[in-house]
Design a protein around this motif. Structure first.
Motif, mmCIF file in Angstrom:
data_model
loop_
_atom_site.group_PDB
_atom_site.id
_atom_site.type_symbol
_atom_site.label_atom_id
_atom_site.label_comp_id
_atom_site.label_asym_id
_atom_site.label_seq_id
_atom_site.Cartn_x
_atom_site.Cartn_y
_atom_site.Cartn_z
ATOM 1 N N GLU A 14 0.828 -1.202 0.000
ATOM 2 C CA GLU A 14 0.000 0.000 0.000
ATOM 3 C C GLU A 14 0.867 1.258 0.000
ATOM 4 O O GLU A 14 0.582 2.222 -0.727
ATOM 5 C CB GLU A 14 -0.949 0.009 1.193
ATOM 6 C CG GLU A 14 -2.060 -1.003 1.058
ATOM 7 C CD GLU A 14 -3.092 -0.927 2.161
ATOM 8 O OE1 GLU A 14 -3.020 -0.026 3.025
ATOM 9 O OE2 GLU A 14 -4.000 -1.770 2.156
ATOM 10 N N ILE A 15 1.925 1.259 0.789
ATOM 11 C CA ILE A 15 2.814 2.421 0.847
ATOM 12 C C ILE A 15 3.521 2.621 -0.492
ATOM 13 O O ILE A 15 3.625 3.744 -1.001
ATOM 14 C CB ILE A 15 3.811 2.284 2.015
ATOM 15 C CG1 ILE A 15 3.057 2.379 3.351
ATOM 16 C CG2 ILE A 15 4.915 3.343 1.922
ATOM 17 C CD1 ILE A 15 3.868 1.983 4.561
ATOM 18 N N VAL A 16 3.997 1.538 -1.091
ATOM 19 C CA VAL A 16 4.671 1.622 -2.395
ATOM 20 C C VAL A 16 3.704 2.154 -3.457
ATOM 21 O O VAL A 16 4.053 3.009 -4.269
ATOM 22 C CB VAL A 16 5.278 0.256 -2.791
ATOM 23 C CG1 VAL A 16 5.725 0.254 -4.245
ATOM 24 C CG2 VAL A 16 6.445 -0.081 -1.872
ATOM 25 N N CYS A 17 2.467 1.654 -3.451
ATOM 26 C CA CYS A 17 1.467 2.149 -4.408
ATOM 27 C C CYS A 17 1.215 3.645 -4.194
ATOM 28 O O CYS A 17 1.145 4.406 -5.164
ATOM 29 C CB CYS A 17 0.164 1.368 -4.278
ATOM 30 S SG CYS A 17 0.206 -0.273 -5.027
ATOM 31 N N ALA A 18 1.075 4.049 -2.944
ATOM 32 C CA ALA A 18 0.834 5.469 -2.646
ATOM 33 C C ALA A 18 1.952 6.339 -3.198
ATOM 34 O O ALA A 18 1.708 7.347 -3.873
ATOM 35 C CB ALA A 18 0.699 5.676 -1.139
ATOM 36 N N LEU A 19 3.175 5.962 -2.914
ATOM 37 C CA LEU A 19 4.311 6.751 -3.385
ATOM 38 C C LEU A 19 4.383 6.745 -4.912
ATOM 39 O O LEU A 19 4.680 7.770 -5.526
ATOM 40 C CB LEU A 19 5.606 6.235 -2.765
ATOM 41 C CG LEU A 19 5.679 6.366 -1.238
ATOM 42 C CD1 LEU A 19 6.958 5.723 -0.711
ATOM 43 C CD2 LEU A 19 5.571 7.811 -0.790
ATOM 44 N N GLY A 20 4.066 5.609 -5.515
ATOM 45 C CA GLY A 20 4.059 5.522 -6.973
ATOM 46 C C GLY A 20 3.002 6.412 -7.603
ATOM 47 O O GLY A 20 3.218 7.008 -8.659
ATOM 48 N N LEU A 21 1.845 6.518 -6.967
ATOM 49 C CA LEU A 21 0.779 7.371 -7.484
ATOM 50 C C LEU A 21 1.169 8.848 -7.450
ATOM 51 O O LEU A 21 0.705 9.637 -8.268
ATOM 52 C CB LEU A 21 -0.510 7.166 -6.673
ATOM 53 C CG LEU A 21 -1.217 5.836 -6.854
ATOM 54 C CD1 LEU A 21 -2.332 5.685 -5.811
ATOM 55 C CD2 LEU A 21 -1.773 5.689 -8.261
ATOM 56 N N LEU A 22 2.020 9.206 -6.520
ATOM 57 C CA LEU A 22 2.391 10.612 -6.359
ATOM 58 C C LEU A 22 3.425 11.086 -7.366
ATOM 59 O O LEU A 22 3.574 12.285 -7.573
ATOM 60 C CB LEU A 22 2.906 10.849 -4.930
ATOM 61 C CG LEU A 22 1.861 10.663 -3.834
ATOM 62 C CD1 LEU A 22 2.522 10.773 -2.464
ATOM 63 C CD2 LEU A 22 0.725 11.663 -3.975
ATOM 64 N N HIS A 23 4.120 10.166 -7.992
ATOM 65 C CA HIS A 23 5.188 10.561 -8.918
ATOM 66 C C HIS A 23 4.755 10.321 -10.363
ATOM 67 O O HIS A 23 4.332 9.220 -10.708
ATOM 68 C CB HIS A 23 6.473 9.779 -8.619
ATOM 69 C CG HIS A 23 7.669 10.379 -9.259
ATOM 70 N ND1 HIS A 23 7.949 10.211 -10.599
ATOM 71 C CD2 HIS A 23 8.638 11.173 -8.761
ATOM 72 C CE1 HIS A 23 9.056 10.869 -10.893
ATOM 73 N NE2 HIS A 23 9.486 11.455 -9.796
ATOM 74 N N PRO A 24 4.859 11.337 -11.219
ATOM 75 C CA PRO A 24 4.392 11.195 -12.607
ATOM 76 C C PRO A 24 5.014 10.026 -13.373
ATOM 77 O O PRO A 24 4.337 9.387 -14.175
ATOM 78 C CB PRO A 24 4.776 12.518 -13.264
ATOM 79 C CG PRO A 24 5.006 13.469 -12.158
ATOM 80 C CD PRO A 24 5.385 12.659 -10.944
ATOM 81 N N LYS A 25 6.271 9.727 -13.127
ATOM 82 C CA LYS A 25 6.951 8.668 -13.891
ATOM 83 C C LYS A 25 6.502 7.269 -13.502
ATOM 84 O O LYS A 25 6.669 6.332 -14.273
ATOM 85 C CB LYS A 25 8.464 8.796 -13.759
ATOM 86 C CG LYS A 25 9.006 10.012 -14.481
ATOM 87 C CD LYS A 25 10.508 10.051 -14.454
ATOM 88 C CE LYS A 25 10.989 11.276 -15.220
ATOM 89 N NZ LYS A 25 12.415 11.323 -15.358
ATOM 90 N N ARG A 68 3.304 6.760 -12.015
ATOM 91 C CA ARG A 68 1.860 6.823 -11.785
ATOM 92 C C ARG A 68 1.086 5.749 -12.553
ATOM 93 O O ARG A 68 0.172 5.136 -12.000
ATOM 94 C CB ARG A 68 1.344 8.210 -12.146
ATOM 95 C CG ARG A 68 -0.067 8.463 -11.666
ATOM 96 C CD ARG A 68 -0.438 9.916 -11.750
ATOM 97 N NE ARG A 68 0.391 10.666 -10.816
ATOM 98 C CZ ARG A 68 0.795 11.904 -11.014
ATOM 99 N NH1 ARG A 68 0.452 12.557 -12.102
ATOM 100 N NH2 ARG A 68 1.553 12.516 -10.125
ATOM 101 N N ARG A 69 1.442 5.501 -13.812
ATOM 102 C CA ARG A 69 0.689 4.503 -14.597
ATOM 103 C C ARG A 69 0.806 3.115 -13.984
ATOM 104 O O ARG A 69 -0.198 2.440 -13.752
ATOM 105 C CB ARG A 69 1.187 4.471 -16.043
ATOM 106 C CG ARG A 69 0.604 5.584 -16.888
ATOM 107 C CD ARG A 69 0.884 5.338 -18.324
ATOM 108 N NE ARG A 69 0.060 4.174 -18.716
ATOM 109 C CZ ARG A 69 -0.267 3.881 -19.941
ATOM 110 N NH1 ARG A 69 0.153 4.614 -20.925
ATOM 111 N NH2 ARG A 69 -0.999 2.836 -20.211
ATOM 112 N N VAL A 70 2.021 2.681 -13.716
ATOM 113 C CA VAL A 70 2.221 1.351 -13.128
ATOM 114 C C VAL A 70 1.571 1.285 -11.747
ATOM 115 O O VAL A 70 0.906 0.303 -11.412
ATOM 116 C CB VAL A 70 3.732 1.013 -13.039
ATOM 117 C CG1 VAL A 70 3.967 -0.253 -12.242
ATOM 118 C CG2 VAL A 70 4.317 0.886 -14.431
ATOM 119 N N ALA A 71 1.759 2.336 -10.965
ATOM 120 C CA ALA A 71 1.175 2.363 -9.621
ATOM 121 C C ALA A 71 -0.347 2.373 -9.680
ATOM 122 O O ALA A 71 -1.006 1.799 -8.805
ATOM 123 C CB ALA A 71 1.682 3.580 -8.859
#
Length: 137
Positions: free
Chosen positions: A57-68, A70-73
């Motif tokens: 969940e934390i990894v997904c959250a951080l991934g959603l916040l970064h444009p590069k 965001r798609r994978v997250a």
């Protein structure tokens, strides 16, 4: 006129989803005992399952916040939400049984909260999928 690209901005629903994942993921790591009862008994090492899901969940959250990322997250977040939905249903069932047994305002309130959360999964999945498709942020 802004020179910032739309992919570098984050909208409110996406920021909200990231915040929910950060909060829930942190809670999984700080108070894993809250989540252990809803881990399916077929899975070994209940504590590890809770901790791994919290990290996810934390990894997904951080991934959603970064444009590069965001798609994978976004796709990973949608999959995570769909994957944990049965556990959320189980949490509601268990809370309902407890509320019926204890008949206290606290247990009834917790049960109501778990029920109210279930239909929110769908809009959260929609936000995650739209991030995965590059439509958000």
């Amino acid at each position: 006129m802004s020179t910032e690209s739309s992919s570098s901005r984050i909208d409110l629903p996406l920021a909200g989803l990231a915040a929910i994942f950060l909060g829930s993921g942190t809670l999984h790591l700080v108070k894993p005992e809250v989540f252990e009862p809803i881990v399916p008994p077929q899975l070994p090492e209940t504590r590890k399952v809770v901790e791994i899901s919290g990290v996810a969940e934390i990894v997904c959250a951080l991934g959603l916040l970064h444009p590069k990322t965001r798609r994978v997250a976004g796709f990973a977040s949608a999959a995570l939400l769909a994957g944990v939905f049965p556990a959320n249903v189980q949490m509601s069932v268990d809370a309902g049984k407890r509320a019926n047994r204890k008949r206290t305002a606290k247990s009834a309130g917790f049960f109501a909260g778990t029920l109210a959360r279930l239909p929110l999964q769908w809009p959260m999945i929609k936000v995650a999928l739209s991030a995965g498709k590059g439509e958000r942020g």
